[in-house]
Design an enzyme around this catalytic site. Structure first.
Site, PDB file in Angstrom:
ATOM      1  N   ARG A  82      13.426 -23.392  98.096  1.00 49.51           N
ATOM      2  CA  ARG A  82      14.704 -23.607  98.825  1.00 49.51           C
ATOM      3  C   ARG A  82      14.493 -22.689 100.077  1.00 49.51           C
ATOM      4  NH1 ARG A  82      19.937 -21.494  95.635  1.00 49.51           N
ATOM      5  NH2 ARG A  82      18.707 -19.040  96.163  1.00 49.51           N
ATOM      6  N   LYS A 185      20.187 -21.264 102.746  1.00 51.64           N
ATOM      7  CA  LYS A 185      20.708 -19.866 102.559  1.00 51.64           C
ATOM      8  C   LYS A 185      20.499 -18.927 103.979  1.00 51.64           C
ATOM      9  CE  LYS A 185      20.519 -16.560  98.900  1.00 51.64           C
ATOM     10  NZ  LYS A 185      22.024 -16.410  98.561  1.00 51.64           N
ATOM     11  N   GLU A 221      32.422 -24.191  96.854  1.00 55.72           N
ATOM     12  CA  GLU A 221      32.008 -23.160  96.209  1.00 55.72           C
ATOM     13  C   GLU A 221      32.868 -21.933  96.262  1.00 55.72           C
ATOM     14  OE1 GLU A 221      27.984 -21.911  96.924  1.00 55.72           O
ATOM     15  OE2 GLU A 221      28.135 -22.607  98.947  1.00 55.72           O
TER      16      GLU A 221
HETATM   17  C1  LIG Z   1      26.766 -19.142  98.768  1.00 56.46           C
HETATM   18  C2  LIG Z   1      26.285 -19.249  97.445  1.00 56.46           C
HETATM   19  N1  LIG Z   1      26.254 -20.067  96.636  1.00 56.46           N
HETATM   20  C3  LIG Z   1      25.584 -20.223  95.442  1.00 56.46           C
HETATM   21  C4  LIG Z   1      24.805 -19.078  95.175  1.00 56.46           C
HETATM   22  C5  LIG Z   1      23.979 -18.833  93.806  1.00 56.46           C
HETATM   23  O1  LIG Z   1      22.477 -19.560  93.907  1.00 56.46           O
HETATM   24  P1  LIG Z   1      21.412 -19.081  92.982  1.00 56.46           P
HETATM   25  O2  LIG Z   1      21.921 -19.309  91.665  1.00 56.46           O
HETATM   26  O3  LIG Z   1      20.490 -19.755  93.442  1.00 56.46           O
HETATM   27  O4  LIG Z   1      21.582 -17.706  92.879  1.00 56.46           O
HETATM   28  C6  LIG Z   1      24.542 -18.072  95.838  1.00 56.46           C
HETATM   29  C7  LIG Z   1      23.414 -16.864  95.831  1.00 56.46           C
HETATM   30  O5  LIG Z   1      22.551 -16.852  95.953  1.00 56.46           O
HETATM   31  C8  LIG Z   1      25.069 -18.047  97.355  1.00 56.46           C
HETATM   32  O6  LIG Z   1      24.998 -16.948  98.321  1.00 56.46           O
END
Ligand SMILES: Cc1ncc(COP(=O)(O)O)c(C=O)c1O
Length: 343
Positions: A82, A185, A221
């Protein structure tokens, strides 16, 4: 090894100084060898692209001590990949997967005394980041980058831990656009979310639940985590959207939901559907599974939990996921990697 003197059971989710971090520099077409340093600051050119044009991305993953004493990491290759996608999307030099994994192992080994003991509910949070350090004036990608990884021991992201939180549907501010960078991210997404998040907290909510920016109708989300709901007939439903982060935790829960007979679905979820769910949760590395107690949308409210008691489905999924992470349940899918100690 003498463990650090911390109140492990009561750690919050925040920055705590540890012994070492690791840094690699991209210069003249190649990455330098990783250098461990105790320095917490980064010397930087004032025209670095991360400061002006947002060339920055990061990751978040966790290291656990299992019952056996093994120190393990959860699905690290998914985070490495990612990060490569995030870098590519904003034209930064991506750290190769092997280099990412190696850097995490090195920095964890150098900070072993900060790995929280098994059974405390705490973990070692790993924060890799890539920043454009080369100077530019005029919007262009940098020619130099830094990849670094630091660690910090943490407790739950939401200070209530595994207790229901209150979400509010955000239908004014957008976090990310459908063809933008909401699915990677990068730091700018989080800056864009601060307004909504702080407003929600000031109004007594824990976090926001974003709607899709185009239609203002489908769930996206939550601020720091993905969202799922459980339908009245027990199905795990999670939004499909171009503008949300593909959560590794959510993908794992999707797989576990299949195994638990919860017939998971990833599809656009109309905001009206929140009134038909029997249970709901936020999920992510930091949030783990955080049960949602209520969702407020304008004048209406959907309530899922009886006071402080998490819903039945959230509880089952939470036990399964954390059981695998802590070595209490078999890891049949190769999600766990033991971090070898260096000689
Ligand atoms: C905006 C956002 N959505 C979702 C997630 C959850 O992703 P993950 O399960 O890969 O940590 C995160 C945290 O990393 C996030 O910052």
């Amino acid at each position: 090894m003498q463990r650090a003197d911390l109140d492990w059971e009561n750690l919050d989710f925040g920055y705590r100084k540890t012994d070492w971090n690791i840094r690699h520099t991209w210069r003249d077409g190649r990455w330098s060898a990783g250098e461990l340093t105790a320095e917490e600051h980064i010397p930087m050119h004032m025209a670095a692209t991360c400061l002006h044009y947002g060339q920055e991305c990061f990751e978040g993953l966790k290291v656990f001590e299992q019952r056996s004493g093994d120190v393990v990491v959860f699905r690290i290759e998914a985070n490495a990949r990612r990060m490569i996608r995030s870098c590519q999307k904003i034209f930064m030099q991506p750290p190769p997967e092997e280099m990412f994994i190696e850097a995490v192992y090195k920095v964890v080994n150098a900070n072993r005394r900060f790995v929280p003991p098994y059974g405390t509910g705490a973990s070692l949070y790993i924060r890799p980041l890539v920043i454009g350090t080369g100077p530019q004036v005029g919007v262009k990608p940098a020619e130099e980058y830094m990849f670094m990884v630091f660690v910090t021991p943490v407790g739950p992201y939401f200070k209530t831990g595994f207790k229901p939180v209150k979400l509010v549907v955000e239908d004014e501010y957008d976090r990310a656009a459908p063809n933008g960078v909401g699915d990677v991210k990068v730091g700018g997404n989080y800056a864009a979310g601060l307004r909504a998040s702080l407003r929600a907290k000031a109004a007594g909510f824990t976090e926001v639940l974003y709607l899709d920016a185009k239609h203002k109708r489908y769930l996206d989300e939550s601020g720091p985590a993905n969202f799922f709901g459980i339908t009245k007939d027990g199905r795990y439903v999670t939004p499909h959207s171009e503008s949300i982060l593909p959560s590794i935790t959510n993908k794992s829960l999707f797989t576990l939901a299949e195994e638990l007979g919860m017939n998971p679905e990833r599809r656009p979820v109309d905001v009206e559907e929140v009134f038909g769910f029997q249970d709901a949760g936020c999920c992510g590395t930091a949030a783990v599974i955080t049960p949602v107690g209520s969702i407020t949308w304008g004048e209406r409210q959907a309530v899922y939990c009886d006071g402080d008691v998490p819903g039945e489905f959230c509880t089952r999924l939470y036990k399964k996921l954390t059981g695998i992470q802590l070595g209490e349940e078999p890891d049949t899918r190769g999600w766990i990697r033991s971090i070898p100690t260096e000689n």
